[in-house]
Scaffold this motif. Structure first.
Motif, PDB file in Angstrom:
ATOM      1  N   ASN A  55       0.841  -1.207   0.000  1.00  0.00           N
ATOM      2  CA  ASN A  55       0.000   0.000   0.000  1.00  0.00           C
ATOM      3  C   ASN A  55       0.876   1.259   0.000  1.00  0.00           C
ATOM      4  N   ALA A  56       2.031   1.178   0.663  1.00  0.00           N
ATOM      5  CA  ALA A  56       2.937   2.337   0.701  1.00  0.00           C
ATOM      6  C   ALA A  56       3.382   2.708  -0.716  1.00  0.00           C
ATOM      7  N   GLU A  57       3.631   1.698  -1.550  1.00  0.00           N
ATOM      8  CA  GLU A  57       4.015   1.980  -2.949  1.00  0.00           C
ATOM      9  C   GLU A  57       2.849   2.601  -3.710  1.00  0.00           C
ATOM     10  N   LEU A  58       1.642   2.106  -3.445  1.00  0.00           N
ATOM     11  CA  LEU A  58       0.464   2.667  -4.133  1.00  0.00           C
ATOM     12  C   LEU A  58       0.247   4.133  -3.756  1.00  0.00           C
ATOM     13  N   GLU A  59       0.624   4.476  -2.526  1.00  0.00           N
ATOM     14  CA  GLU A  59       0.515   5.889  -2.095  1.00  0.00           C
ATOM     15  C   GLU A  59       1.332   6.803  -3.004  1.00  0.00           C
ATOM     16  N   GLN A  60       2.406   6.238  -3.586  1.00  0.00           N
ATOM     17  CA  GLN A  60       3.262   7.024  -4.490  1.00  0.00           C
ATOM     18  C   GLN A  60       2.679   7.085  -5.909  1.00  0.00           C
ATOM     19  N   MET A  61       1.710   6.218  -6.194  1.00  0.00           N
ATOM     20  CA  MET A  61       1.203   6.100  -7.564  1.00  0.00           C
ATOM     21  C   MET A  61      -0.127   6.825  -7.768  1.00  0.00           C
ATOM     22  N   VAL A  62      -1.012   6.769  -6.760  1.00  0.00           N
ATOM     23  CA  VAL A  62      -2.329   7.426  -6.849  1.00  0.00           C
ATOM     24  C   VAL A  62      -2.636   8.116  -5.521  1.00  0.00           C
ATOM     25  N   GLU A  63      -3.676   8.956  -5.527  1.00  0.00           N
ATOM     26  CA  GLU A  63      -4.095   9.678  -4.321  1.00  0.00           C
ATOM     27  C   GLU A  63      -4.823   8.694  -3.391  1.00  0.00           C
ATOM     28  N   THR A  64      -4.063   8.008  -2.562  1.00  0.00           N
ATOM     29  CA  THR A  64      -4.651   7.036  -1.633  1.00  0.00           C
ATOM     30  C   THR A  64      -3.775   6.957  -0.391  1.00  0.00           C
ATOM     31  N   SER A  65      -4.186   6.132   0.570  1.00  0.00           N
ATOM     32  CA  SER A  65      -3.348   5.956   1.760  1.00  0.00           C
ATOM     33  C   SER A  65      -3.479   4.517   2.249  1.00  0.00           C
ATOM     34  N   ASP A  66      -2.445   4.074   2.924  1.00  0.00           N
ATOM     35  CA  ASP A  66      -2.463   2.732   3.514  1.00  0.00           C
ATOM     36  C   ASP A  66      -3.682   2.609   4.429  1.00  0.00           C
ATOM     37  N   GLU A  67      -3.947   3.667   5.194  1.00  0.00           N
ATOM     38  CA  GLU A  67      -5.064   3.650   6.146  1.00  0.00           C
ATOM     39  C   GLU A  67      -6.397   3.454   5.415  1.00  0.00           C
ATOM     40  N   TRP A  68      -6.606   4.206   4.296  1.00  0.00           N
ATOM     41  CA  TRP A  68      -7.860   4.078   3.528  1.00  0.00           C
ATOM     42  C   TRP A  68      -8.001   2.648   3.000  1.00  0.00           C
ATOM     43  N   ILE A  69      -6.935   2.149   2.411  1.00  0.00           N
ATOM     44  CA  ILE A  69      -7.025   0.822   1.771  1.00  0.00           C
ATOM     45  C   ILE A  69      -7.304  -0.252   2.835  1.00  0.00           C
ATOM     46  N   ARG A  70      -6.591  -0.170   3.952  1.00  0.00           N
ATOM     47  CA  ARG A  70      -6.780  -1.192   4.982  1.00  0.00           C
ATOM     48  C   ARG A  70      -8.177  -1.136   5.595  1.00  0.00           C
ATOM     49  N   THR A  71      -8.650   0.072   5.927  1.00  0.00           N
ATOM     50  CA  THR A  71      -9.947   0.137   6.609  1.00  0.00           C
ATOM     51  C   THR A  71     -11.104  -0.143   5.649  1.00  0.00           C
ATOM     52  N   ARG A  72     -11.003   0.289   4.386  1.00  0.00           N
ATOM     53  CA  ARG A  72     -12.114   0.075   3.448  1.00  0.00           C
ATOM     54  C   ARG A  72     -12.100  -1.302   2.801  1.00  0.00           C
ATOM     55  N   THR A  73     -10.908  -1.957   2.737  1.00  0.00           N
ATOM     56  CA  THR A  73     -10.843  -3.231   2.005  1.00  0.00           C
ATOM     57  C   THR A  73     -10.220  -4.376   2.794  1.00  0.00           C
ATOM     58  N   GLY A  74      -9.361  -4.070   3.761  1.00  0.00           N
ATOM     59  CA  GLY A  74      -8.637  -5.131   4.480  1.00  0.00           C
ATOM     60  C   GLY A  74      -7.366  -5.569   3.775  1.00  0.00           C
ATOM     61  N   ILE A  75      -7.033  -4.903   2.653  1.00  0.00           N
ATOM     62  CA  ILE A  75      -5.864  -5.323   1.866  1.00  0.00           C
ATOM     63  C   ILE A  75      -4.612  -4.553   2.311  1.00  0.00           C
ATOM     64  N   GLY A  76      -3.514  -5.294   2.531  1.00  0.00           N
ATOM     65  CA  GLY A  76      -2.255  -4.666   2.916  1.00  0.00           C
ATOM     66  C   GLY A  76      -1.227  -4.737   1.805  1.00  0.00           C
ATOM     67  N   ALA A  77      -1.313  -5.792   0.976  1.00  0.00           N
ATOM     68  CA  ALA A  77      -0.348  -6.007  -0.111  1.00  0.00           C
ATOM     69  C   ALA A  77      -0.946  -6.978  -1.113  1.00  0.00           C
ATOM     70  N   ARG A  78      -0.345  -7.032  -2.281  1.00  0.00           N
ATOM     71  CA  ARG A  78      -0.769  -7.965  -3.314  1.00  0.00           C
ATOM     72  C   ARG A  78       0.452  -8.364  -4.128  1.00  0.00           C
ATOM     73  N   HIS A  79       0.395  -9.542  -4.762  1.00  0.00           N
ATOM     74  CA  HIS A  79       1.514 -10.029  -5.585  1.00  0.00           C
ATOM     75  C   HIS A  79       1.280  -9.617  -7.033  1.00  0.00           C
ATOM     76  N   ILE A  80       2.380  -9.253  -7.706  1.00  0.00           N
ATOM     77  CA  ILE A  80       2.275  -8.792  -9.092  1.00  0.00           C
ATOM     78  C   ILE A  80       3.237  -9.607  -9.962  1.00  0.00           C
ATOM     79  N   ALA A  81       2.717 -10.162 -11.050  1.00  0.00           N
ATOM     80  CA  ALA A  81       3.545 -10.981 -11.941  1.00  0.00           C
ATOM     81  C   ALA A  81       4.536 -10.109 -12.700  1.00  0.00           C
ATOM     82  N   GLY A  82       5.733 -10.631 -12.923  1.00  0.00           N
ATOM     83  CA  GLY A  82       6.752  -9.934 -13.704  1.00  0.00           C
ATOM     84  C   GLY A  82       6.673 -10.343 -15.165  1.00  0.00           C
ATOM     85  N   SER A  83       7.542  -9.736 -15.974  1.00  0.00           N
ATOM     86  CA  SER A  83       7.504 -10.010 -17.414  1.00  0.00           C
ATOM     87  C   SER A  83       7.849 -11.471 -17.713  1.00  0.00           C
ATOM     88  N   HIS A  84       8.528 -12.149 -16.771  1.00  0.00           N
ATOM     89  CA  HIS A  84       8.870 -13.566 -16.969  1.00  0.00           C
ATOM     90  C   HIS A  84       7.752 -14.475 -16.478  1.00  0.00           C
TER      91      HIS A  84
END
Ligand SMILES: CC(C)(COP(=O)(O)OP(=O)(O)OC[C@H]1O[C@@H](n2cnc3c(N)ncnc32)[C@H](O)[C@@H]1OP(=O)(O)O)[C@@H](O)C(=O)NCCC(=O)NCCS
Length: 325
Positions: A20-49
Motif C-alpha cells: 500500500n505504501a508503494e500505491l501511495e506514491q502512484m495514486v491519491e490514496t493511503s495505507d489507512e484508507w485501503i486497509r480500513t475500506r478493504t482489508g488489503i495490505g499487499a498484493r503479488h504482481i507478476a513480472g515479465s517472466h
C-alpha cells in the motif's frame, strides 16, 4: 456413492509484492484508507517472466505433486480466468504445453471470481459420468495486466496468482457434496473489462474506456453480500445442514467488510473463516483455490471436515459449494 474428491492442491504467488505504501506514491490514496475500506495490505504482481500460463502451470504442478500424479495422468484441464494470455487459443492450451499434460483435453472457462467453483462443479459432473477421470482445475489471474494504474478505485484491490486442485472419483463420504451456481447478466455493467477495440470499425463500441477493469464498487458490495448469503442458505437447507455443521468457510477474498458482513448475517464464528486478502488482495478466480491450498498446507483441514466455499464476481456470477475434506 461416488464423489469427486480432491487428490491434491497447489498455489503460486509471484515474488513481487506491491505494498500500500508503494500505491501511495502512484495514486491519491493511503495505507489507512485501503486497509480500513478493504482489508488489503499487499498484493503479488507478476513480472515479465511470468505470463499467465506460467503462473497457472506452477500452481497446477504443485497440485499434481501433492496428489502424487504425473502430468501425463491428467485427462482434463480446466482453467478459469478473466485475464487470459491471448484471446485465442485458450490459456489452458498454453498451460497444457507448459505442464506436459499431453493426454488431457484443455479449455478455459470465464466466470470471473466464481470461475474456480464453476470449474470444480464441471469437473465433478465429468467425474460422476467417468469416475476414474483425473481433472486438474486451475484458477489463475494476472489482473495487474488489466488494471488502469491511475484509477485508485480499482488499482488498490486486485492481485496476481493461481490456485489449483486435482480431482478424481472415489466411493465414500468425502468429496464435493453439492454446489449452487448462479449468474445474472442484467448486472454485467457493475464490473467489466472491455477487450481491445474491434478491427471492424462498424462494430466498435461507443465510448471505449480502454482494456481495463471498470467497477461500480458500492453496488457490487451490496449485491455480493446478498447473493452469497442466499446461495449459502439454499445450499445448506438442501442438505439439512446449518452453519454450526461447517468446520471452515473459504469465502472469495474481495473485501474484508464484505466477508465480515456475510459472516455476521450467516452467524459464522470468526475463527471458522479463512482470510488471506491482507496479503494477496483480490485474485478473482484464483482466490478460493489459493486459500484452499494454504489451509491444506497449514494443516487446518482434517479428514471429514465440512468446508463451505462461496463466491461472487463479474457477470454477475456467484455461488456456493460444499466439500467434505
Ligand atoms: C471499492 C470499495 C472498497 C469502496 O469503498 P466504499 O466504502 O464503498 O467507498 P465509496 O465508494 O463510498 O468511496 C468513497 C470515496 O473514496 C474514494 N476512493 C476510492 N478509492 C480510493 C482509494 N483507493 N483511496 C482513497 N480514496 C478512494 C472515492 O473516490 C470516494 O470519494 P468521493 O466520495 O470523493 O467520490 C467498496 O465499495 C468495495 O469493496 N466494493 C466491492 C468491490 C469488489 O469487491 N470488487 C470486486 C468484486 S469480485
Amino acid at each position: 456413492m461416488t464423489k469427486a474428491v480432491i487428490l491434491g492442491t497447489g498455489s503460486f504467488l509471484p515474488d513481487r509484492i506491491l505494498t500500500n505504501a508503494e500505491l501511495e506514491q502512484m495514486v491519491e490514496t493511503s495505507d489507512e484508507w485501503i486497509r480500513t475500506r478493504t482489508g488489503i495490505g499487499a498484493r503479488h504482481i507478476a513480472g515479465s517472466h511470468e505470463p499467465l500460463y506460467k503462473v497457472a502451470a506452477q500452481a497446477g504442478k504443485r497440485a499434481l505433486d501433492a496428489a502424487g500424479l504425473a502430468p501425463e495422468d491428467v485427462d482434463l484441464l480446466i482453467l478459469a480466468t478473466v485475464s487470459p494470455h491471448m484471446i485465442m487459443p485458450s490459456t489452458a492450451c498454453f498451460v497444457q504445453a507448459e505442464l506436459g499434460t499431453v493426454n488431457a483435453f484443455a479449455y478455459d472457462i470465464s466466470a470471473a471470481c466464481a470461475g474456480f467453483l464453476f470449474g470444480v462443479d464441471m469437473a465433478s459432473k465429468y467425474i460422476a459420468a467417468q469416475p476414474d477421470m483425473k481433472v486438474l482445475v486451475i484458477g489463475a489471474e494476472n489482473l495487474s495486466t488489466r488494471i488502469n494504474w491511475q484509477d485508485r478505485n480499482t488499482c488498490v484491490l486486485f492481485g496476481d496468482g493461481a490456485g489449483a486442485a486435482v480431482l478424481s472419483g472415489a466411493e465414500g463420504e468425502r468429496g464435493i457434496l453439492d454446489s449452487r451456481l448462479y449468474t445474472d447478466g442484467r448486472l454485467w455493467h457493475l464490473l467489466y473489462t472491455e477487450g481491445p477495440p474491434s478491427m471492424n470499425k462498424d462494430l466498435q463500441l461507443p465510448g471505449w474506456k480502454g482494456p481495463f477493469i471498470q467497477m461500480n464498487g458500492a453496488e457490487l458490495f451490496k449485491n455480493a453480500v446478498r447473493l452469497m448469503e442466499g446461495a449459502v442458505k439454499k445450499l445448506l437447507a438442501a442438505h439439512h445442514l446449518t452453519i454450526s455443521d461447517i468446520d471452515l468457510m473459504l469465502p472469495h477474498q474481495a473485501n474484508i467488510r464484505i466477508i465480515n458482513n456475510l459472516r455476521e448475517r450467516l452467524a459464522v464464528p470468526e475463527d471458522k473463516v479463512f482470510i488471506n486478502l491482507d496479503r494477496c488482495g483480490n485474485t478473482s478466480s484464483a482466490s478460493i483455490p489459493i486459500a484452499m491450498d494454504e489451509v491444506a498446507r497449514e494443516g487446518r483441514l482434517h479428514p471429514g471436515d465440512l468446508v463451505l466455499m462461496c463466491t461472487f464476481g463479474a457477470g454477475l456470477a456467484w455461488g456456493a459449494l460444499l466439500l467434505r475434506w
